[in-house]
Design a protein around this motif. Structure first.
Motif, mmCIF file in Angstrom:
data_model
loop_
_atom_site.group_PDB
_atom_site.id
_atom_site.type_symbol
_atom_site.label_atom_id
_atom_site.label_comp_id
_atom_site.label_asym_id
_atom_site.label_seq_id
_atom_site.Cartn_x
_atom_site.Cartn_y
_atom_site.Cartn_z
ATOM 1 N N ILE A 1 3.013 -60.184 -27.700
ATOM 2 C CA ILE A 1 3.778 -58.953 -27.637
ATOM 3 C C ILE A 1 5.129 -59.064 -27.885
ATOM 4 C CG2 ILE A 1 2.197 -58.135 -25.621
ATOM 5 C CD1 ILE A 1 4.554 -58.832 -23.814
ATOM 6 N N GLN A 2 5.648 -60.414 -28.283
ATOM 7 C CA GLN A 2 7.005 -60.664 -28.753
ATOM 8 C C GLN A 2 7.029 -60.781 -30.185
ATOM 9 O OE1 GLN A 2 8.852 -59.790 -25.938
ATOM 10 N NE2 GLN A 2 10.188 -61.688 -26.188
ATOM 11 N N CYS A 3 6.224 -61.407 -30.773
ATOM 12 C CA CYS A 3 6.311 -61.617 -32.216
ATOM 13 C C CYS A 3 4.962 -60.929 -32.934
ATOM 14 C CB CYS A 3 6.583 -63.071 -32.662
ATOM 15 S SG CYS A 3 4.979 -64.114 -32.409
ATOM 16 N N SER A 4 4.027 -60.639 -32.444
ATOM 17 C CA SER A 4 2.608 -60.056 -32.589
ATOM 18 C C SER A 4 1.920 -60.930 -33.427
ATOM 19 C CB SER A 4 3.099 -58.899 -33.802
ATOM 20 O OG SER A 4 3.820 -57.910 -33.177
ATOM 21 N N VAL A 5 2.132 -62.283 -33.404
ATOM 22 C CA VAL A 5 1.388 -63.144 -33.810
ATOM 23 C C VAL A 5 -0.031 -63.306 -32.973
ATOM 24 C CG1 VAL A 5 0.800 -65.851 -33.972
ATOM 25 C CG2 VAL A 5 2.958 -65.017 -34.860
ATOM 26 N N ALA A 6 -1.253 -63.298 -34.022
ATOM 27 C CA ALA A 6 -2.493 -63.398 -33.242
ATOM 28 C C ALA A 6 -2.882 -64.974 -33.213
ATOM 29 C CB ALA A 6 -3.737 -62.571 -34.183
ATOM 30 N N TYR A 7 -3.478 -65.261 -31.968
ATOM 31 C CA TYR A 7 -3.863 -66.705 -32.020
ATOM 32 C C TYR A 7 -5.108 -66.689 -30.798
ATOM 33 C CZ TYR A 7 -0.990 -66.441 -27.573
ATOM 34 O OH TYR A 7 -0.593 -65.882 -26.266
ATOM 35 N N ARG B 1 1.190 -51.813 -25.060
ATOM 36 C CA ARG B 1 1.362 -53.044 -25.531
ATOM 37 C C ARG B 1 0.161 -53.886 -25.190
ATOM 38 N NH1 ARG B 1 6.904 -55.708 -24.669
ATOM 39 N NH2 ARG B 1 6.641 -54.661 -22.883
ATOM 40 N N ILE B 2 -1.035 -53.935 -25.750
ATOM 41 C CA ILE B 2 -2.055 -54.637 -25.150
ATOM 42 C C ILE B 2 -1.945 -56.100 -25.966
ATOM 43 C CG2 ILE B 2 -4.618 -54.849 -25.249
ATOM 44 C CD1 ILE B 2 -4.743 -51.762 -25.154
ATOM 45 N N PRO B 3 -2.019 -57.315 -25.221
ATOM 46 C CA PRO B 3 -2.181 -58.534 -25.717
ATOM 47 C C PRO B 3 -3.243 -59.270 -26.316
ATOM 48 C CG PRO B 3 -2.092 -58.657 -23.524
ATOM 49 C CD PRO B 3 -2.086 -57.380 -23.786
ATOM 50 N N TYR B 4 -3.904 -58.389 -27.037
ATOM 51 C CA TYR B 4 -5.176 -58.905 -27.578
ATOM 52 C C TYR B 4 -5.371 -58.234 -29.063
ATOM 53 C CZ TYR B 4 -6.951 -60.761 -23.192
ATOM 54 O OH TYR B 4 -7.008 -61.706 -22.090
ATOM 55 N N ASP C 1 -4.403 -70.678 -22.992
ATOM 56 C CA ASP C 1 -3.277 -70.347 -22.232
ATOM 57 C C ASP C 1 -2.521 -69.228 -23.132
ATOM 58 O OD1 ASP C 1 -1.690 -71.341 -24.259
ATOM 59 O OD2 ASP C 1 -1.583 -73.216 -23.008
ATOM 60 N N TRP C 2 -1.526 -68.730 -22.386
ATOM 61 C CA TRP C 2 -0.656 -67.730 -22.994
ATOM 62 C C TRP C 2 0.613 -67.875 -23.802
ATOM 63 C CZ3 TRP C 2 -2.741 -63.207 -23.817
ATOM 64 C CH2 TRP C 2 -3.817 -62.616 -23.108
ATOM 65 N N ALA C 3 0.793 -69.460 -24.208
ATOM 66 C CA ALA C 3 1.822 -69.597 -24.878
ATOM 67 C C ALA C 3 1.765 -69.391 -26.126
ATOM 68 C CB ALA C 3 2.052 -71.110 -24.604
ATOM 69 N N LYS D 1 -5.856 -63.510 -28.774
ATOM 70 C CA LYS D 1 -4.714 -62.928 -28.170
ATOM 71 C C LYS D 1 -3.706 -62.679 -29.087
ATOM 72 C CE LYS D 1 -5.613 -65.984 -24.047
ATOM 73 N NZ LYS D 1 -5.244 -67.142 -23.114
ATOM 74 N N ARG D 2 -2.843 -61.567 -28.719
ATOM 75 C CA ARG D 2 -1.810 -61.113 -29.650
ATOM 76 C C ARG D 2 -0.435 -61.307 -28.878
ATOM 77 N NH1 ARG D 2 -1.341 -57.876 -34.137
ATOM 78 N NH2 ARG D 2 0.558 -56.676 -34.006
#
Length: 289
Positions: free
Chosen positions: A5-11, A136-139, A15-17, A2-3
């Motif tokens: 969309i606010q700070c661009s951290v990949a994790y 803005r894809i969150p992955y 969940d989406w937190a 996951k990535r």
């Protein structure tokens, strides 16, 4: 992966937190919303169109033929497909067809308008669905294949979408697209459908090349029916705004006849023929950099 969309951290998480900034997408109508400012309305599509599409897709020759062509292309190029994301999944009609062809694959679907997701959920209860802006894809490096079927023509910044798709694909992953083609086919139907372009021949290939892809398959389709389509569009060229689905509502016998013509066309494409012109274009491209 996951990535945020606010700070661009990949994790990696269930969940989406975001572990970096604690951002979590709001839930709108039961689904995570990564572009909540566009979940209710956008200039690219009309929310009421989902109900129209849901009623039309199953029995219409064009939607059926497009699904069959997409599934053929996926089986030809990705027989071991394990994960798939459809951008702009609409009512889930295409996603359902792909899931039936690849029952082992993990399916995900996104929509800019949350109004489309209940329709997709009815067809694809097992898919991961969420609201998202394709810019803005969150992955990151998550999917084997990402598809966008008659979606890019609604988005001004289509190359930004291609860059996001590139980032969200695994190494060696690929993207598959269908887009409307030929600017000389533009009519009030395109305007009513909220299109910003019809692609010229070679335009999508050029944009994919610049975005780090190599095109593996490219062909026009709706080619044998192009004279009929051109006549229909010319008759509407100077007409006021019209229902984008008007030319899809056909008598049953005519619909079956056109489905047969599209089957002949698909057989020619499967045999290796590539049509230079046609109402739509199919492109498969591999991530190379």
């Amino acid at each position: 992966m996951k990535r945020c969309i606010q700070c661009s951290v990949a994790y990696t998480a269930t969940d989406w937190a975001c572990p970096g900034c604690s951002f979590a997408p709001p839930i709108i109508d039961g689904w995570p919303a990564f572009a909540s400012e566009s979940a209710i309305s956008t200039s690219g599509f009309r929310p009421e169109a989902f109900a129209e599409l849901a009623a039309l897709e199953v029995g219409n020759f064009w939607f059926q033929a497009r699904n069959q062509l997409i599934v053929w292309a996926l089986k030809r190029h990705f027989p071991e497909l394990r994960s798939f994301l459809e951008i702009g999944c609409g009512t889930g009609f295409v996603l359902e067809g792909i899931a039936q062809a690849f029952p082992q694959a993990k399916m995900a679907g996104s929509e800019i308008l949350s109004a489309g997701l209940p329709f997709a959920a009815q067809r694809m209860a097992s898919a991961e669905l969420f609201q998202m802006d394709a810019r803005r894809i969150p992955y990151d490096s998550e999917f084997d294949v990402i598809g966008a079927f008659d979606v890019l023509e609604h988005i001004e910044e289509d190359e930004s979408v291609l860059a996001e798709i590139h980032r969200a694909l695994v190494a060696g992953g690929a993207a598959i697209f269908t887009v409307p083609q030929h600017r000389w086919l533009w009519s009030s139907i395109d305007e009513h459908a909220c299109h910003v372009r019809r692609y010229r021949t070679g335009e999508l290939r050029e944009k994919l090349d610049r975005s780090g892809f190599h095109v593996e398959l490219e062909t026009s389709f709706v080619s044998l029916l192009l004279p009929m389509m051109l006549a229909s569009r010319l008759s509407r060229k100077d007409a006021p705004e019209q229902d984008a689905n008007a030319e899809m509502r056909l008598p049953r016998i005519l619909n079956q006849l056109l489905l047969g013509v599209m089957a002949v066309e698909r057989g020619l494409i499967k045999s290796g023929i590539r049509f230079p012109i046609g109402g739509s274009r199919l492109v498969v491209a591999r991530k190379i950099s």
